[in-house]
Design a protein around this motif. Sequence first.
Motif, PDB file in Angstrom:
ATOM      1  N   THR A  65      -4.203   4.948   4.960  1.00 53.82           N
ATOM      2  CA  THR A  65      -4.562   5.065   3.537  1.00 53.82           C
ATOM      3  C   THR A  65      -5.865   5.858   3.330  1.00 53.82           C
ATOM      4  O   THR A  65      -5.996   6.558   2.328  1.00 53.82           O
TER       5      THR A  65
ATOM      6  N   ASN B  51       0.846  -1.204   0.000  1.00 54.47           N
ATOM      7  CA  ASN B  51       0.000   0.000   0.000  1.00 54.47           C
ATOM      8  C   ASN B  51       0.874   1.243   0.000  1.00 54.47           C
ATOM      9  O   ASN B  51       0.828   2.047   0.922  1.00 54.47           O
TER      10      ASN B  51
ATOM     11  N   LYS C 221      -5.853   2.038  -5.552  1.00 59.71           N
ATOM     12  CA  LYS C 221      -5.910   1.285  -4.287  1.00 59.71           C
ATOM     13  C   LYS C 221      -6.211   2.221  -3.119  1.00 59.71           C
ATOM     14  O   LYS C 221      -6.953   1.867  -2.199  1.00 59.71           O
ATOM     15  N   MET C 222      -5.645   3.428  -3.160  1.00 57.05           N
ATOM     16  CA  MET C 222      -5.926   4.397  -2.094  1.00 57.05           C
ATOM     17  C   MET C 222      -7.426   4.749  -2.090  1.00 57.05           C
ATOM     18  O   MET C 222      -8.055   4.805  -1.025  1.00 57.05           O
TER      19      MET C 222
ATOM     20  N   SER D 110      -5.860  -6.083  -3.225  1.00 58.84           N
ATOM     21  CA  SER D 110      -6.815  -6.124  -2.123  1.00 58.84           C
ATOM     22  C   SER D 110      -7.407  -7.512  -1.959  1.00 58.84           C
ATOM     23  O   SER D 110      -7.553  -8.251  -2.930  1.00 58.84           O
TER      24      SER D 110
ATOM     25  N   GLY E  24      -1.813  -2.020  -6.724  1.00 64.17           N
ATOM     26  CA  GLY E  24      -2.621  -2.241  -5.530  1.00 64.17           C
ATOM     27  C   GLY E  24      -3.134  -3.670  -5.520  1.00 64.17           C
ATOM     28  O   GLY E  24      -3.480  -4.215  -6.576  1.00 64.17           O
TER      29      GLY E  24
ATOM     30  N   HIS F  33      -1.539   2.537  -7.551  1.00 62.65           N
ATOM     31  CA  HIS F  33      -1.594   2.832  -6.118  1.00 62.65           C
ATOM     32  C   HIS F  33      -2.638   3.900  -5.793  1.00 62.65           C
ATOM     33  O   HIS F  33      -3.197   3.926  -4.698  1.00 62.65           O
TER      34      HIS F  33
ATOM     35  N   CYS G  21     -11.829  -8.098  -3.646  1.00 66.14           N
ATOM     36  CA  CYS G  21     -11.360  -7.029  -2.737  1.00 66.14           C
ATOM     37  C   CYS G  21     -12.311  -6.828  -1.561  1.00 66.14           C
ATOM     38  O   CYS G  21     -13.400  -7.396  -1.509  1.00 66.14           O
TER      39      CYS G  21
ATOM     40  N   ASN H 140      -9.345   2.001  -0.599  1.00 70.95           N
ATOM     41  CA  ASN H 140      -9.269   1.977   0.862  1.00 70.95           C
ATOM     42  C   ASN H 140     -10.117   3.071   1.509  1.00 70.95           C
ATOM     43  O   ASN H 140     -10.728   2.847   2.555  1.00 70.95           O
TER      44      ASN H 140
END
Length: 473
Positions: free
Chosen positions: A264, A104, A184-185, A130, A128, A181, A366, A188
């Motif tokens: 995150t 992450n 992915k942020m 998950s 990313g 990324h 995820c 999150n």
Amino acid sequence: MNMQQYDFGMIGLGTMGQNLVLNIADHGYSVAGYDKDKQKVDNLNEQAADRKLKAFEDLATFIASLRPPRTILLLVPAGPIVDAVIRDIKPYLGANDIIMDCGNSHFTDTAMRSGKLKEDNIHFAGTGISGGETGARFGPSIMPGGDKTVYEQLAPMLESIAAKANGSPCVAYMGNGAAGHYVKMVHNGIEYALMQLIAETYHLLKKYAGYTNDELHQLFSTWNSGRLHSFLVEITAAVFTQPDNNSNEKLIDKIADTAHQKGTGAWMSQDAMNVLAPIPVIDAAVSQRILSSMKKERVAAGVNTTELTISKNVNKEAFASLMEEALFTSFIITYAQGLAMMQNASALYTYETDIATVASIWRGGCIIRAGILEDITTAYRKEPELKNIMTSEMFAGTLQKQITAVKTVLKTAIDSGIPVPAYSACYNYYESYHSAWLPANLIQAQRDFFGAHTYERTDSEGTFHTTWNQTIQ
Ligand code: 6PG
């Protein structure tokens, strides 16, 4: 053993790294692993069985075992450790080798690292992943970014190990640079908000409507088999049945009410300001985790420390149905905020991310996987220029009807002294977004009053400044 025989390398053999290695090996690829910790190396070698995998304790031997151009996946804690690993392996790497950071990492670190490595023709793919430990082992959702040709090279392996949703793999190219990324942020941040909404739902059901843990289990299970079908609702149902080993109570009632975080969600809130994206439900979720951790201050402040009396006249069934509608509506508004931010970020940072593709790879594997992502994907596919799913054909009518449920939940919560910042954020975002007029004219007037910041007029083009009637001393 021949040198240069392994297809992929993995640095970091913690549970996530180890599980991902086993997943890759189970799909017919050969994988070498490396960790400084001998126990982790031994542990993986013990699980090798007839798989083509081997773990090494020596970095040079590990890298020498990989077939060039090498592909090395990293699953190490985000931050300075990633830089330290890159520093250690770089002397052994050559042109066209690929480093795939699967942790992450902050997107700005990823952008900086890929820029630096490019100078040596080493590819850096911020990716990313998950799905936690089980996802890594049996099918995560994978969000790779960076150079598209690198993604295409790795796609067969990634597609084979990813979760499948309606038969299609939950992995796709997320875009240029640090897009992987970034996505992915955003994932999150949405995760934080959905969890907070569920927690507020639990608060109302427990403290206002008097639901027991068994009833909560039943209710969340029922919800999970309907339109709220999602991983987070499913695990919530399971949480309420978990016994406590040290008492006769359920474990949930023994867990301290202070939530932790690794940051995150906060990163998303921080960058939302840079990309000018309103994401109040995510902001509320992050703030609420911080507030929960201020336990001593909350206890000292006192008013709400005494048990709330459960309302005697609640029609439990009717209230549950109201909550289901409010939660479902707020789930949609949460995805709307997250994906609208992703769209702003993609434009600003030139990621060229396809938002429908993002929604589609979140359908399985995820933490935020949910049935509703099927419709969200369709909404974006139908209208690729869509600014916000709240206005899409798919959702506009439903939301217009169902926002009333969120309003009713807010009224009930306020009257009962139950804080519901996430529900409130969803409601106010929806109402603001659908307001043709907002009182920002007054803000402009104030700005011009005290700072000559100028304003625009409703009846003519241009910017204006007024010498205001200064009666203030
Ligand atoms: C996932 C999760 C994971 C995240 C944890 C913990 O997609 O598998 O998002 O990557 O690190 O959920 O996050 P917090 O500790 O900040 O709650």
